[in-house]
Write a protein that holds these residues in place. Structure first.
Motif, mmCIF file in Angstrom:
data_model
loop_
_atom_site.group_PDB
_atom_site.id
_atom_site.type_symbol
_atom_site.label_atom_id
_atom_site.label_comp_id
_atom_site.label_asym_id
_atom_site.label_seq_id
_atom_site.Cartn_x
_atom_site.Cartn_y
_atom_site.Cartn_z
ATOM 1 N N PHE A 128 -24.014 98.602 47.205
ATOM 2 C CA PHE A 128 -24.029 99.702 48.183
ATOM 3 C C PHE A 128 -24.030 101.047 47.471
ATOM 4 C CE2 PHE A 128 -21.654 102.580 51.032
ATOM 5 C CZ PHE A 128 -22.515 102.564 52.106
ATOM 6 N N SER A 129 -23.072 101.220 46.566
ATOM 7 C CA SER A 129 -22.997 102.480 45.844
ATOM 8 C C SER A 129 -22.256 102.230 44.542
ATOM 9 C CB SER A 129 -22.269 103.528 46.685
ATOM 10 O OG SER A 129 -21.749 104.518 45.848
ATOM 11 N N PRO A 130 -22.920 102.323 43.388
ATOM 12 C CA PRO A 130 -22.273 101.969 42.112
ATOM 13 C C PRO A 130 -21.042 102.802 41.807
ATOM 14 C CG PRO A 130 -24.631 102.166 41.848
ATOM 15 C CD PRO A 130 -24.339 102.656 43.219
ATOM 16 N N VAL A 131 -21.055 104.076 42.246
ATOM 17 C CA VAL A 131 -19.921 104.945 41.902
ATOM 18 C C VAL A 131 -18.625 104.391 42.457
ATOM 19 C CG1 VAL A 131 -19.036 107.286 42.059
ATOM 20 C CG2 VAL A 131 -21.494 106.885 41.910
ATOM 21 N N LEU A 132 -18.700 103.932 43.728
ATOM 22 C CA LEU A 132 -17.497 103.403 44.374
ATOM 23 C C LEU A 132 -16.952 102.211 43.610
ATOM 24 C CD1 LEU A 132 -18.555 103.577 48.103
ATOM 25 C CD2 LEU A 132 -17.095 105.131 46.855
ATOM 26 N N ALA A 133 -17.855 101.328 43.150
ATOM 27 C CA ALA A 133 -17.400 100.143 42.421
ATOM 28 C C ALA A 133 -16.721 100.538 41.128
ATOM 29 C CB ALA A 133 -18.586 99.229 42.143
ATOM 30 N N ILE A 134 -17.280 101.568 40.463
ATOM 31 C CA ILE A 134 -16.680 101.983 39.189
ATOM 32 C C ILE A 134 -15.288 102.564 39.434
ATOM 33 C CG2 ILE A 134 -16.915 103.642 37.311
ATOM 34 C CD1 ILE A 134 -19.955 103.132 37.603
ATOM 35 N N ILE A 135 -15.145 103.365 40.511
ATOM 36 C CA ILE A 135 -13.815 103.895 40.842
ATOM 37 C C ILE A 135 -12.839 102.753 41.077
ATOM 38 C CG2 ILE A 135 -12.499 105.205 42.534
ATOM 39 C CD1 ILE A 135 -14.873 106.940 42.957
ATOM 40 N N ALA A 136 -13.298 101.729 41.809
ATOM 41 C CA ALA A 136 -12.411 100.605 42.121
ATOM 42 C C ALA A 136 -11.959 99.911 40.852
ATOM 43 C CB ALA A 136 -13.118 99.629 43.049
ATOM 44 N N MET A 137 -12.897 99.715 39.900
ATOM 45 C CA MET A 137 -12.514 99.053 38.650
ATOM 46 C C MET A 137 -11.522 99.907 37.861
ATOM 47 S SD MET A 137 -16.013 97.448 37.300
ATOM 48 C CE MET A 137 -17.111 96.620 38.400
ATOM 49 N N PHE A 138 -11.782 101.202 37.852
ATOM 50 C CA PHE A 138 -10.894 102.116 37.127
ATOM 51 C C PHE A 138 -9.473 102.029 37.694
ATOM 52 C CE2 PHE A 138 -9.324 106.566 36.710
ATOM 53 C CZ PHE A 138 -9.132 106.525 35.344
ATOM 54 N N VAL A 139 -9.390 102.026 39.033
ATOM 55 C CA VAL A 139 -8.077 101.918 39.669
ATOM 56 C C VAL A 139 -7.403 100.616 39.287
ATOM 57 C CG1 VAL A 139 -6.958 101.652 41.890
ATOM 58 C CG2 VAL A 139 -8.613 103.451 41.557
ATOM 59 N N SER A 140 -8.204 99.564 39.166
ATOM 60 C CA SER A 140 -7.646 98.266 38.800
ATOM 61 C C SER A 140 -7.027 98.316 37.409
ATOM 62 C CB SER A 140 -8.769 97.239 38.864
ATOM 63 O OG SER A 140 -8.250 95.969 38.885
ATOM 64 N N VAL A 141 -7.721 98.988 36.489
ATOM 65 C CA VAL A 141 -7.193 99.109 35.128
ATOM 66 C C VAL A 141 -5.872 99.884 35.136
ATOM 67 C CG1 VAL A 141 -7.642 100.119 32.870
ATOM 68 C CG2 VAL A 141 -9.443 98.938 34.081
ATOM 69 N N MET A 142 -5.861 100.976 35.936
ATOM 70 C CA MET A 142 -4.622 101.766 36.001
ATOM 71 C C MET A 142 -3.495 100.938 36.580
ATOM 72 S SD MET A 142 -5.426 105.544 36.064
ATOM 73 C CE MET A 142 -5.472 106.213 37.673
ATOM 74 N N THR A 143 -3.805 100.072 37.547
ATOM 75 C CA THR A 143 -2.780 99.198 38.122
ATOM 76 C C THR A 143 -2.182 98.309 37.047
ATOM 77 O OG1 THR A 143 -4.127 99.164 40.095
ATOM 78 C CG2 THR A 143 -2.336 97.595 39.983
ATOM 79 N N LEU A 144 -3.084 97.735 36.218
ATOM 80 C CA LEU A 144 -2.596 96.868 35.146
ATOM 81 C C LEU A 144 -1.671 97.651 34.218
ATOM 82 C CD1 LEU A 144 -2.719 94.117 33.909
ATOM 83 C CD2 LEU A 144 -4.599 94.874 32.499
ATOM 84 N N ALA A 145 -2.075 98.860 33.860
ATOM 85 C CA ALA A 145 -1.258 99.677 32.950
ATOM 86 C C ALA A 145 0.117 99.910 33.557
ATOM 87 C CB ALA A 145 -1.960 101.005 32.701
ATOM 88 N N SER A 146 0.123 100.253 34.846
ATOM 89 C CA SER A 146 1.389 100.551 35.498
ATOM 90 C C SER A 146 2.310 99.340 35.509
ATOM 91 C CB SER A 146 1.092 101.041 36.905
ATOM 92 O OG SER A 146 2.218 100.952 37.686
ATOM 93 N N PHE A 147 1.742 98.178 35.779
ATOM 94 C CA PHE A 147 2.619 97.004 35.822
ATOM 95 C C PHE A 147 3.036 96.554 34.442
ATOM 96 C CE2 PHE A 147 1.702 96.796 40.233
ATOM 97 C CZ PHE A 147 2.884 96.303 40.715
ATOM 98 N N MET A 148 2.188 96.817 33.441
ATOM 99 C CA MET A 148 2.631 96.517 32.076
ATOM 100 C C MET A 148 3.852 97.365 31.735
ATOM 101 S SD MET A 148 1.248 94.100 30.685
ATOM 102 C CE MET A 148 1.063 93.253 32.207
#
Lengths: 519, 119, 281, 132
Positions: free
Chosen positions: A436-456
């Motif tokens: 649908f829109s690549p930018v949105l997917a990239i934002i979602a992945m970025f947020v996922s990485v930040m989530t991992l960092a936070s839980f680490m």
């Protein structure tokens, strides 16, 4: 008795709650036994419906007080005059989430909430909360939905303030009920506008005669705003951290489930109430609506995760992650809505829109499981150290192996690491949103990485490190019920992660089909 | 124009109450503001149900059947429900405000902002 | 933040003000205003009906056996809502007692009655005490009348229960203090639970057909099942099927629930644990 | 007859409106109580008598019921309004609210059986002021 299942699902917890003054006096073991039995029976009834409703696509109606309850309307008239309960695949999906979450949460709370005179009230309110959420899932009547919404929000507020000896707990409860009351007032206003035009409260009937007038759009604005407010999406998320942090751990989990049910109801109103009908002329612009939902979702994701990164309070951190995870669901379903009624004859919807919606809806279920697991483990951590501050926690991994393992499972699931269930739904969302829109997917992945960092961060600071027994306030081992709650949720996460195909084909796909089918 | 006046009242009450929710700082006053919002919704439903030259929908001692006109019954039933729910919400909010006052010694939202500090 | 919410408020207000111009005028609702013009005596008469409310007005009297159509909507057609509403009241009583019993401790649970030389309670003046004694029977009788005649005249379980609870409020403000709070609470709580249980059991009694089915209406006429004539009639107390039962159950529940709230709140505001004198909150 | 009824109704409504203005304009609890109870007692009495007079010419079953109801309502209003006003005023005095713009000697006199603590009074004023 089989055709009375819809009403039994709602009334059984109600009866159990009404009889609490009696069973409460009879001793807490009997009381817990009764409640666990009721919740098990509820789950059994829900799973009994899966073959008929989800696999074969049947829709079960239950008309209260009519001479033939399984009929939608009475003979001779074209509109329902009584309250109708309706179980289709989507509401069954919602009900299953509620059933599983309430069972595990209650098992957990048997060991963690202090057993004294006030515990009877706690379990009464818990049962009523369950009944409210079940009613919200299954009712097909707007005003009845309002009543159950009030039941769930009032019991939620009282339970948030359960630990009155804490300084801020009553104020957190006050905040929650303030927001809930504003939301329900808005919702009732929308219901009134619908009633003014069509003279009925039944969702399916209103949808079948919907004219898509200007007033309908105003009503939709009211109802969607109310639901988004209750679900804690971004412009209205200010109450989430305070309430989630001050409530007991099991109640945070229940509030999360309530948010999920409200989100499901919001999607149901978008499609089943204001969706395209056969009679309507001017349709609602689905692309605009979809983009609004997408923007809300992306904002929720981003603001939630950035706020979570800087928190030192474990519960507030998880509450902000709850906001951020809500964003994923809004993103997935928003993409589905945006391409739902496009002019290309549904080609885009078939190509990736439906998959995005499946991802979003699947993420609701996964999120309900792992987020609850995380909230429950945070309850264990808080209990052990007597504080919610991450700076005061260290080396829990040496003492509680089970807690460590399940926290690890939950943290990896929320970050979207295979083979846990968060990975499956996030993958579906990434794939389809990328088309649908690549930018949105990239934002979602970025947020996922930040989530991992936070839980680490949480994992490193509270479970790793030297063993410090002097910091432990409450050292008693976990009870069987608490362990059972944690293990069931962890097992569900792993099973869903290993065999996502069964769940998606069996429950999620029929749910999305039932949601988006055009009458 | 005069007949639309009731709807204008409803909307004005709702806006008034939400504005005071935004601007008032006292917990008790917030409860009053929410009660105003609830009254506006009740007025809205009752307005929807009105029919001119009609009696209440009760057959006991009503006029003869041929010349009978009755107002709509279901909005009345619904606002009955809504009044009870509003009462319940108000009572719970007041109790929570009382306990907040006992714990913190103030009813002012600005002074209660310290919710975020743990313990 | 406030400006943003105010802006959102103004946008919503704009939507509402443009929306209300398109609503139907007050006094011109959907449906047929001459619902009764060609009413035949059949039980379910569907001619000349276009909305839900027309159906209630035209068939409610015969289907539920109740002269008051609002009551038949509240307790029969939308009885499930009423169950939820009663659950809300039960819920709020439970949560208020949960919250307030954490404040009311020790000596506040028991209180001796302070009386003056003539046996009237001290605190409020003699005028209020005598007024309470005179008004209480009238209030209770009126509340009970409202509850029992719910299917014949304006009233019903909720209104009657609330009126009866004002009697409790009178007792509270005229300082007839409750001697032992725990015992009083248990008594009221038992009756509240009983009312709700009667409600839901009555609902389940019709389970052979469907939940909350009005199985007593239009029966033989001996017990609440009198077949009432179509149209205007003087009203018969033994009509209405399960409606009077549900109404009474709700009346008991509302009376006991609101009484618990009033007593607990007054006691919590006067609790000694926090501050002297109870008027600060 | 109907003109008389209209006059009575109008008078009653006028008195009620005056009492509302009084509620808004008066400075403290006691004077507001004066406006809120005494004036409305008279106003509702006038309104009810207007109704009774209006129904008298064409009397039948349902009108008779209305008249009876109105009479009972009048009696209850006459009976309860003064008592409730008295109770509210006494509660306000027990709560330590002083009359605004008035010098009351007997307020702090030792002969009065309820003594009011001055510190408490100041504190409650602070609580009231906090909302701004």
């Amino acid at each position: 008795m089989t055709n009375h299942i819809p009403v039994l699902i709602i009334t059984l917890p109600l009866i159990a709650a009404f009889l609490q003054p009696v069973t409460g006096f009879a001793g807490f073991k009997l009381r817990n036994l009764v409640i666990i039995t009721i919740l098990l029976v509820l789950n059994g009834l829900l799973f009994m419906l899966v073959p008929d409703v989800a696999l074969q696509g049947k829709t079960i109606y239950y008309t209260m007080g009519a001479s033939d309850p399984s009929q939608f309307t009475q003979p001779g008239i074209s509109f329902p005059v009584r309250i109708v309960l309706k179980i289709d695949s989507f509401s069954l999906f919602t009900g299953i989430i509620v059933g599983v979450v309430t069972l595990t949460t209650f098992l957990f709370s048997t060991g963690t909430v202090k057993e004294d005179k006030r515990k009877s009230y706690f379990s009464t309110l818990f049962l009523l909360f369950t009944a409210g959420l079940m009613g919200m899932s299954f009712t097909n009547d707007l005003f009845n939905f309002f009543v159950f919404l009030e039941i769930s929000s009032i019991s939620g507020a009282a339970l948030v303030a359960y630990r009155t000896y804490r300084k801020h707990a009553p104020y957190a409860g006050y905040k929650y009920i303030l927001i809930s009351t504003i939301a329900t007032t808005f919702f009732l206003f929308g219901v009134g506008i619908c009633y003014a035009q069509y003279g009925s409260f039944n969702i399916q009937y209103i949808n079948s005669v919907l004219a898509h007038s200007y007033l309908d759009k105003v009503a939709m604005l009211f109802i969607i705003v109310a639901m988004a407010m209750k679900a804690g999406s971004v412009p209205m998320h200010m109450w989430v951290p305070d309430t989630y942090a001050e409530a007991p751990a099991s109640i945070s989990a229940m509030l999360k489930a309530s948010g999920m049910v409200t989100l499901c109801a919001m999607f149901r109103f978008t499609f089943s109430l204001f969706g395209p009908s056969s009679s309507g002329a001017g349709k609602i612009n689905y692309e605009t609506l979809g983009w609004i939902v997408i923007v809300l979702g992306v904002l929720s994701m981003f603001i939630g995760v950035t706020m979570a990164l800087i928190q030192h309070d474990v519960r507030r951190l998880m509450a902000f992650h709850a906001v951020s995870q809500t964003g994923y669901m809004l993103l997935g379903v928003g993409v589905g809505i945006a391409v739902f009624a496009k002019g290309d004859g549904g080609a885009a919807f078939k190509a990736f829109g439906k998959m995005a919606m499946v991802g979003g809806i699947f993420h609701i279920m996964n999120n309900a499981f792992y987020k609850n697991l995380l909230f429950l483990t945070s309850g264990v951590m808080e209990r052990r150290f007597g504080t919610r501050n991450l700076n005061g926690m260290i080396g829990l991994g040496h003492r509680d192996t089970l807690t460590t393992v399940v926290f690890m499972i939950g943290a990896l699931a929320i970050a979207g690491i295979p083979p846990f269930n968060g990975f499956d739904s996030k993958l579906l969302i990434y794939e389809s949103v990328y088309k649908f829109s690549p930018v949105l997917a990239i934002i979602a992945m970025f947020v996922s990485v930040m989530t991992l960092a936070s839980f680490m961060k949480v994992f490193y600071s509270s479970f790793m490190g030297p063993r410090r027994d002097d910091l432990i306030v409450e050292g008693a081992p976990l009870t069987k019920g608490t362990k059972a709650g944690l293990i069931i949720l962890a097992a569900l996460i792993i099973l869903t992660g290993l065999f996502p195909g069964i769940i998606v084909d069996g429950i999620i796909e029929p749910a999305v089909t039932a949601l988006t089918q055009i009458r | 124009m005069l007949s639309i006046f009731l709807y204008v009242t409803v909307v004005s009450l709702l806006i008034l109450s939400i504005t005071s929710v935004i601007y008032k700082r006292n917990l008790i006053k917030l409860v009053i503001a929410l009660n105003i919002a609830e009254s506006s919704v009740n007025l809205f439903f009752i307005t929807l149900a009105y029919r001119p030259d009609s009696t209440a929908p009760i057959f006991t001692l009503a006029p003869a059947l041929q010349e009978l006109r009755m107002v709509l019954p279901s909005p009345q039933a619904l606002i009955l429900t809504n009044i009870v729910i509003g009462f319940a919400t108000t009572a719970l909010m007041l109790v929570l405000a009382v306990i907040t006052y006992k714990n913190n010694g103030t009813l002012d939202i600005r002074k209660l902002k310290g919710v975020e500090d743990h313990d | 933040m406030k400006l943003v919410s105010l802006l959102a408020m103004f946008i919503i207000a704009g939507f509402m003000f443009t929306g209300i111009g398109k609503l139907h005028l007050p006094g011109d609702p959907a449906g047929n205003s001459n619902v009764f013009s060609q009413r035949s005596s059949e039980k379910t008469d569907t001619a000349n009906i276009s909305t839900m409310d027309d159906y209630y007005l035209r068939n409610g009297q015969m289907e539920t056996g109740s002269n008051n159509i609002v009551t038949s909507v509240v307790f029969d057609y939308r009885g499930f809502d009423t169950l939820g509403e009663a659950a809300v009241l039960f819920l709020v009583v439970t949560s208020i007692s949960m919250l307030l019993f954490s404040i009311i401790k020790g000596k506040d649970l028991e209180e001796t009655v302070l009386t003056d030389s003539d046996g009237f309670p001290a605190g409020m003046t003699r005028i209020v005490s005598i007024g309470t004694v005179l008004m209480l029977p009238i209030i209770m009788a009126f509340g009970a009348y409202l509850v029992i005649h719910g299917h014949l005249s304006p009233g019903g379980g909720f209104q009657g229960g609330a009126v009866m609870a004002t009697g409790t409020a009178l007792l509270v403000i005229s300082s007839f203090v409750v001697r032992n709070l725990q015992k009083t609470y248990k008594l009221f709580s038992f009756f509240e639970s009983l009312g709700l249980t009667v409600f839901i059991v009555t609902g389940f009694a019709g389970m052979g057909i469907s939940f909350l089915h009005n199985f007593l209406a239009n029966n033989d006429g001996s017990f609440l099942g009198k077949v009432i004539p179509l149209g205007t009639n003087p009203g018969f107390l033994n009509s209405g099927g399960i409606l009077p039962i549900l109404s009474t159950a709700v009346g008991i529940e509302v009376f006991c629930g609101i009484s618990i709230i009033l007593v607990l709140l007054s006691r919590a505001l006067n609790a000694r644990g926090s501050q002297k004198g109870g008027h600060k909150c | 007859m109907s003109i008389l009824s209209d006059i009575l109704l109008g008078l009653g409504i006028f008195v009620c409106v005056i009492s509302v203005i009084g509620l808004l304009r008066f400075p403290d609890v006691y004077t507001r109580l004066h406006a809120g109870t005494k004036a409305t007692t008279l106003g509702s009495l006038l309104v009810v008598s207007g109704i009774i007079v209006g129904f008298l010419p064409e009397i039948d079953d349902s009108e008779f019921m209305i008249i009876i109801h109105a009479l009972i309502a009048v009696m209850l209003i006459i009976f309860t309004n003064p008592i409730s006003a008295h109770a509210i005023a006494r509660a306000a005095m027990l709560a330590g609210i002083k009359p605004a713009m008035a010098e009351v000697d007997e307020y702090n006199s030792p002969s009065h059986d309820i003594s009011v603590n001055d510190n408490d009074t100041n504190k409650s004023d602070e609580v009231l002021k906090e909302e701004q």
